[in-house]
Design a protein around this motif. Sequence first.
Motif, PDB file in Angstrom:
ATOM      1  N   CYS A 198       0.806  -1.221   0.000  1.00 61.32           N
ATOM      2  CA  CYS A 198       0.000   0.000   0.000  1.00 61.32           C
ATOM      3  C   CYS A 198       0.840   1.273   0.000  1.00 61.32           C
ATOM      4  CB  CYS A 198      -0.946   0.008   1.204  1.00 61.32           C
ATOM      5  SG  CYS A 198      -2.326  -1.148   1.034  1.00 61.32           S
ATOM      6  N   GLU A 199       2.134   1.151   0.312  1.00 59.10           N
ATOM      7  CA  GLU A 199       2.995   2.322   0.225  1.00 59.10           C
ATOM      8  C   GLU A 199       3.390   2.588  -1.229  1.00 59.10           C
ATOM      9  OE1 GLU A 199       6.321   2.060   2.811  1.00 59.10           O
ATOM     10  OE2 GLU A 199       5.113   1.783   4.623  1.00 59.10           O
ATOM     11  N   TYR A 200       3.713   1.518  -1.957  1.00 57.77           N
ATOM     12  CA  TYR A 200       4.072   1.682  -3.369  1.00 57.77           C
ATOM     13  C   TYR A 200       2.833   2.015  -4.190  1.00 57.77           C
ATOM     14  CZ  TYR A 200       5.968   0.675  -8.004  1.00 57.77           C
ATOM     15  OH  TYR A 200       6.357   0.768  -9.323  1.00 57.77           O
ATOM     16  N   ALA A 305      -5.180  -1.875  -7.902  1.00 59.38           N
ATOM     17  CA  ALA A 305      -6.060  -0.761  -8.267  1.00 59.38           C
ATOM     18  C   ALA A 305      -6.768  -0.201  -7.047  1.00 59.38           C
ATOM     19  CB  ALA A 305      -7.071  -1.221  -9.313  1.00 59.38           C
ATOM     20  N   PHE A 306      -7.243  -1.085  -6.164  1.00 58.16           N
ATOM     21  CA  PHE A 306      -7.897  -0.631  -4.937  1.00 58.16           C
ATOM     22  C   PHE A 306      -6.935   0.215  -4.101  1.00 58.16           C
ATOM     23  CE2 PHE A 306     -10.887  -4.568  -4.818  1.00 58.16           C
ATOM     24  CZ  PHE A 306     -11.722  -3.970  -5.746  1.00 58.16           C
ATOM     25  N   ALA A 307      -5.684  -0.257  -3.979  1.00 56.74           N
ATOM     26  CA  ALA A 307      -4.712   0.470  -3.174  1.00 56.74           C
ATOM     27  C   ALA A 307      -4.457   1.868  -3.720  1.00 56.74           C
ATOM     28  CB  ALA A 307      -3.400  -0.312  -3.093  1.00 56.74           C
ATOM     29  N   MET A 308      -4.619   2.048  -5.038  1.00 53.08           N
ATOM     30  CA  MET A 308      -4.435   3.357  -5.647  1.00 53.08           C
ATOM     31  C   MET A 308      -5.714   4.190  -5.608  1.00 53.08           C
ATOM     32  SD  MET A 308      -1.700   2.883  -8.706  1.00 53.08           S
ATOM     33  CE  MET A 308      -1.408   4.645  -8.610  1.00 53.08           C
ATOM     34  N   ALA A 309      -6.713   3.682  -4.881  1.00 51.95           N
ATOM     35  CA  ALA A 309      -7.983   4.403  -4.698  1.00 51.95           C
ATOM     36  C   ALA A 309      -8.698   4.629  -6.022  1.00 51.95           C
ATOM     37  CB  ALA A 309      -7.771   5.713  -3.957  1.00 51.95           C
ATOM     38  N   LYS A 310      -8.573   3.648  -6.934  1.00 51.72           N
ATOM     39  CA  LYS A 310      -9.276   3.761  -8.203  1.00 51.72           C
ATOM     40  C   LYS A 310     -10.650   3.122  -8.102  1.00 51.72           C
ATOM     41  CE  LYS A 310      -8.151   5.544 -11.096  1.00 51.72           C
ATOM     42  NZ  LYS A 310      -8.156   7.021 -11.330  1.00 51.72           N
ATOM     43  N   CYS A 311     -11.592   3.735  -8.753  1.00 53.35           N
ATOM     44  CA  CYS A 311     -12.907   3.118  -8.908  1.00 53.35           C
ATOM     45  C   CYS A 311     -12.768   1.983  -9.928  1.00 53.35           C
ATOM     46  CB  CYS A 311     -13.915   4.147  -9.396  1.00 53.35           C
ATOM     47  SG  CYS A 311     -15.584   3.495  -9.620  1.00 53.35           S
ATOM     48  N   LEU A 363     -10.294  -0.670   2.319  1.00 52.34           N
ATOM     49  CA  LEU A 363     -10.452  -2.127   2.389  1.00 52.34           C
ATOM     50  C   LEU A 363      -9.101  -2.824   2.358  1.00 52.34           C
ATOM     51  CD1 LEU A 363     -12.160  -4.775   2.198  1.00 52.34           C
ATOM     52  CD2 LEU A 363     -12.044  -4.491  -0.301  1.00 52.34           C
ATOM     53  N   VAL A 364      -8.233  -2.476   1.414  1.00 55.69           N
ATOM     54  CA  VAL A 364      -6.950  -3.185   1.314  1.00 55.69           C
ATOM     55  C   VAL A 364      -6.029  -2.815   2.473  1.00 55.69           C
ATOM     56  CG1 VAL A 364      -7.072  -3.533  -1.179  1.00 55.69           C
ATOM     57  CG2 VAL A 364      -5.976  -1.488  -0.301  1.00 55.69           C
ATOM     58  N   GLN A 365      -6.115  -1.585   2.956  1.00 55.15           N
ATOM     59  CA  GLN A 365      -5.303  -1.216   4.115  1.00 55.15           C
ATOM     60  C   GLN A 365      -5.706  -2.022   5.343  1.00 55.15           C
ATOM     61  OE1 GLN A 365      -6.112   3.057   3.931  1.00 55.15           O
ATOM     62  NE2 GLN A 365      -3.946   3.451   3.599  1.00 55.15           N
ATOM     63  N   ASP A 366      -6.992  -2.318   5.469  1.00 53.59           N
ATOM     64  CA  ASP A 366      -7.488  -3.070   6.627  1.00 53.59           C
ATOM     65  C   ASP A 366      -7.249  -4.570   6.509  1.00 53.59           C
ATOM     66  OD1 ASP A 366      -8.366  -0.741   7.773  1.00 53.59           O
ATOM     67  OD2 ASP A 366     -10.478  -1.004   7.216  1.00 53.59           O
TER      68      ASP A 366
END
Length: 387
Positions: A198-200, A305-311, A363-366
């Motif tokens: 999630c950092e990258y 994609a989720f980690a990049m906050a993309k819809c 979601l992915v951070q959790d």
Amino acid sequence: YLLKAVASEHDVDLAAFIQKPLLSTFYADLPAGLSDSRTKLAEFCDAVEFLPIESLDRPFGKARTALTALLGDCYTTRFLQSAAARSRLMEMSHRQAYDLVHFDYVGLAPYAQLVDAKVATLGHHNIESHMMLRRAENEPSPFKRAYFKREGSRLEEYERAVVGQFAANITCSDLDSQRLLELQPGARCVTIPNGVDCEYFSPLQLSERPDSLVFVGTLSWYPNASAVEFLLRSVLPGLRASRPGIVLDVIGAGAPPSLVKLAANTAGVTLHGFVPDIRPLIDSAALYICPIRDGGGTKLKMLDAFAMAKCVLAHPIACEGIDVTEGRNVFVASTGEQFVAETLRLLDVADVRRQVGAAARILVQDRYTFTAIGKKLADTFRAAAAR
């Protein structure tokens, strides 16, 4: 990431088969690629052994192995069998008394009897039989459909026979654990989901390109190539009929010639091939579209994609094994008509896309960071070895 996490808590020796087509994506020179890989892996592995895939190294190796598999063992358990690999694995076993040996693919299970260890575990990135039978259902060629169905059925028999022999079967999702238990109720399953850095993979805050779609996936892998063909044939024409300026960026190496030709004849499509850093194209796209309708396991591209906050607008199969909620952190569609309608709707509601993308990152951070997942895998190995 998972190997590094396990190595942070355990002493790890690695034996890895050389997949030349994958290495060639990153390195023009194979020896240089192997040398660089060995250097990187040796930073956290005590020993690193590279093993040949003899069946694929010979002329027409894949086709010959596939034909041979019709007469005996299934392809999945045959193509990695190698006299050199057997010898070197036995040498490693004689040099070191292992508490646990992990085989990270069901096709490696035949080697379990050669490596002397107290405990053995088996990894399942997909439930291979389920994936193969699904592929058979989607295959238009009668010959290939029959071959995949036969391979899937024999894989079911093999999985049913061997998975109960391992101290733990590591799957990528509870859904895959359920599929494995349906085959062999006595199997011991542990879910270790796929993860994301999630950092990258984080938002770059680039300006959004209007009416832009993006898809990421290695195109030598049949579910990805099929998804792109579906986009080009069944989705993009309908989109451009309503919004002629819509463009699709496809990132991924190994596109088959037929797909290259189709893309060249389809307005608004760019096949980028291999891209060293995929983040700018993802971040600047208005919508991430993922109509994967085949394959198995969980899709790393979705987590990225989720980690990049993309819809993300995806087929339900692309969402398998990920704890998503439709409308909260993802949107879904199944048919070409549904993908067209949902894409056009979402392109008009930027605020909705931002809200859903933000929820996807949460979601992915959790649930899907490598730190927590790697710790769980290391603990799983420790518990299995202590039995």
